[in-house]
Design a protein around this motif. Structure first.
Motif, PDB file in Angstrom:
ATOM      1  N   MET A   1     -50.642  20.750 -61.898  1.00  0.00           N
ATOM      2  CA  MET A   1     -49.828  21.912 -61.607  1.00  0.00           C
ATOM      3  C   MET A   1     -49.354  21.878 -60.154  1.00  0.00           C
ATOM      4  SD  MET A   1     -48.403  24.419 -63.072  1.00  0.00           S
ATOM      5  CE  MET A   1     -49.112  25.212 -64.478  1.00  0.00           C
ATOM      6  N   GLU A   2     -50.135  21.268 -59.251  1.00  0.00           N
ATOM      7  CA  GLU A   2     -49.752  21.260 -57.847  1.00  0.00           C
ATOM      8  C   GLU A   2     -48.499  20.442 -57.570  1.00  0.00           C
ATOM      9  OE1 GLU A   2     -52.549  17.938 -55.776  1.00  0.00           O
ATOM     10  OE2 GLU A   2     -53.564  19.654 -56.683  1.00  0.00           O
ATOM     11  N   ASN A   3     -48.083  19.607 -58.499  1.00  0.00           N
ATOM     12  CA  ASN A   3     -46.859  18.828 -58.328  1.00  0.00           C
ATOM     13  C   ASN A   3     -45.678  19.436 -59.074  1.00  0.00           C
ATOM     14  OD1 ASN A   3     -48.008  16.878 -56.671  1.00  0.00           O
ATOM     15  ND2 ASN A   3     -48.784  15.716 -58.420  1.00  0.00           N
ATOM     16  N   ASP A   4     -45.820  20.653 -59.537  1.00  0.00           N
ATOM     17  CA  ASP A   4     -44.752  21.326 -60.276  1.00  0.00           C
ATOM     18  C   ASP A   4     -43.760  21.938 -59.290  1.00  0.00           C
ATOM     19  OD1 ASP A   4     -43.104  22.715 -61.961  1.00  0.00           O
ATOM     20  OD2 ASP A   4     -44.685  23.982 -62.823  1.00  0.00           O
ATOM     21  N   VAL A   5     -42.641  21.269 -59.090  1.00  0.00           N
ATOM     22  CA  VAL A   5     -41.646  21.730 -58.128  1.00  0.00           C
ATOM     23  C   VAL A   5     -41.078  23.099 -58.510  1.00  0.00           C
ATOM     24  CG1 VAL A   5     -39.625  20.610 -59.169  1.00  0.00           C
ATOM     25  CG2 VAL A   5     -39.723  20.956 -56.690  1.00  0.00           C
TER      26      VAL A   5
ATOM     27  N   HIS B   1     -38.706  27.448 -54.642  1.00  0.00           N
ATOM     28  CA  HIS B   1     -37.976  27.601 -55.906  1.00  0.00           C
ATOM     29  C   HIS B   1     -38.102  29.021 -56.441  1.00  0.00           C
ATOM     30  CE1 HIS B   1     -36.084  26.549 -59.664  1.00  0.00           C
ATOM     31  NE2 HIS B   1     -37.105  27.075 -60.303  1.00  0.00           N
ATOM     32  N   LEU B   2     -39.294  29.570 -56.404  1.00  0.00           N
ATOM     33  CA  LEU B   2     -39.500  30.922 -56.926  1.00  0.00           C
ATOM     34  C   LEU B   2     -38.750  31.966 -56.108  1.00  0.00           C
ATOM     35  CD1 LEU B   2     -43.293  30.649 -57.824  1.00  0.00           C
ATOM     36  CD2 LEU B   2     -41.340  30.623 -59.403  1.00  0.00           C
ATOM     37  N   ILE B   3     -38.739  31.798 -54.795  1.00  0.00           N
ATOM     38  CA  ILE B   3     -37.988  32.721 -53.937  1.00  0.00           C
ATOM     39  C   ILE B   3     -36.496  32.593 -54.219  1.00  0.00           C
ATOM     40  CG2 ILE B   3     -37.348  33.192 -51.529  1.00  0.00           C
ATOM     41  CD1 ILE B   3     -40.326  32.497 -50.846  1.00  0.00           C
ATOM     42  N   SER B   4     -36.040  31.382 -54.438  1.00  0.00           N
ATOM     43  CA  SER B   4     -34.631  31.169 -54.775  1.00  0.00           C
ATOM     44  C   SER B   4     -34.266  31.874 -56.080  1.00  0.00           C
ATOM     45  CB  SER B   4     -34.352  29.663 -54.889  1.00  0.00           C
ATOM     46  OG  SER B   4     -33.015  29.438 -55.261  1.00  0.00           O
ATOM     47  N   LEU B   5     -35.127  31.769 -57.081  1.00  0.00           N
ATOM     48  CA  LEU B   5     -34.880  32.462 -58.350  1.00  0.00           C
ATOM     49  C   LEU B   5     -34.855  33.976 -58.160  1.00  0.00           C
ATOM     50  CD1 LEU B   5     -37.098  30.475 -60.906  1.00  0.00           C
ATOM     51  CD2 LEU B   5     -34.599  30.470 -60.711  1.00  0.00           C
TER      52      LEU B   5
END
Length: 151
Positions: A1-5, A11-15
């Motif tokens: 899971m730690e390599n999940d970009v 990414h989450l902030i961008s979404l």
């Protein structure tokens, strides 16, 4: 899971940012405003900036896009320009009476959207989120102003 970009803060902030932008755009459009205009509207309303240069700096955008936005806002009756008495190449920009009259509704609309998006968050969680995002933005500004790029 730690390599999940797709699970990274960036990414989450961008979404989240895109979600807020879509929500705000839909709700502000009937009031005659656009999401991209928000920094300009706020800066003009509270007197933080009154020239194109100051507005571009405040909104953290380059001069050409700011000039285009201001031209559209002037066309749409949101702003007025008056020549600067000291520097004829510059002009002071102010909100029109019509824009000022619609600003309270626009601000309330944005706050309402934020309340809805933060449904289920406690007041402390909301304050903590704001503090963390503010610190994150400061870090990103420092990195970009120093000309650093990630390895």
């Amino acid at each position: 899971m730690e390599n999940d970009v797709l699970a990274t803060p960036g990414h989450l902030i961008s979404l989240a940012a895109r979600g807020f932008a879509r929500l705000s755009e839909v709700r502000l459009k009937p009031l005659g405003f656009g999401t991209g205009q928000l920094p300009v509207l706020v800066a003009l309303q509270d007197g933080t900036a009154s020239t194109q240069r100051d507005l571009a700096r405040f909104a953290k955008v380059e001069q050409p896009p700011m000039a285009q936005m201001l031209a559209r806002m002037e066309r749409d009756g949101l702003i007025e320009r008056t020549p600067d008495q000291q520097d004829r190449r510059s002009s002071h920009i102010v909100l029109t009476i019509a824009a000022r009259a619609r600003m309270p509704n626009a601000i309330e609309t944005l706050f309402e959207g934020n309340r809805e998006a933060l449904d289920g968050f406690t007041e402390d969680e909301t304050k903590h989120l704001i503090a963390m995002l503010t610190r994150l933005i400061a870090n990103l500004d420092q990195i970009s102003s120093a000309g650093q790029t990630p390895d």
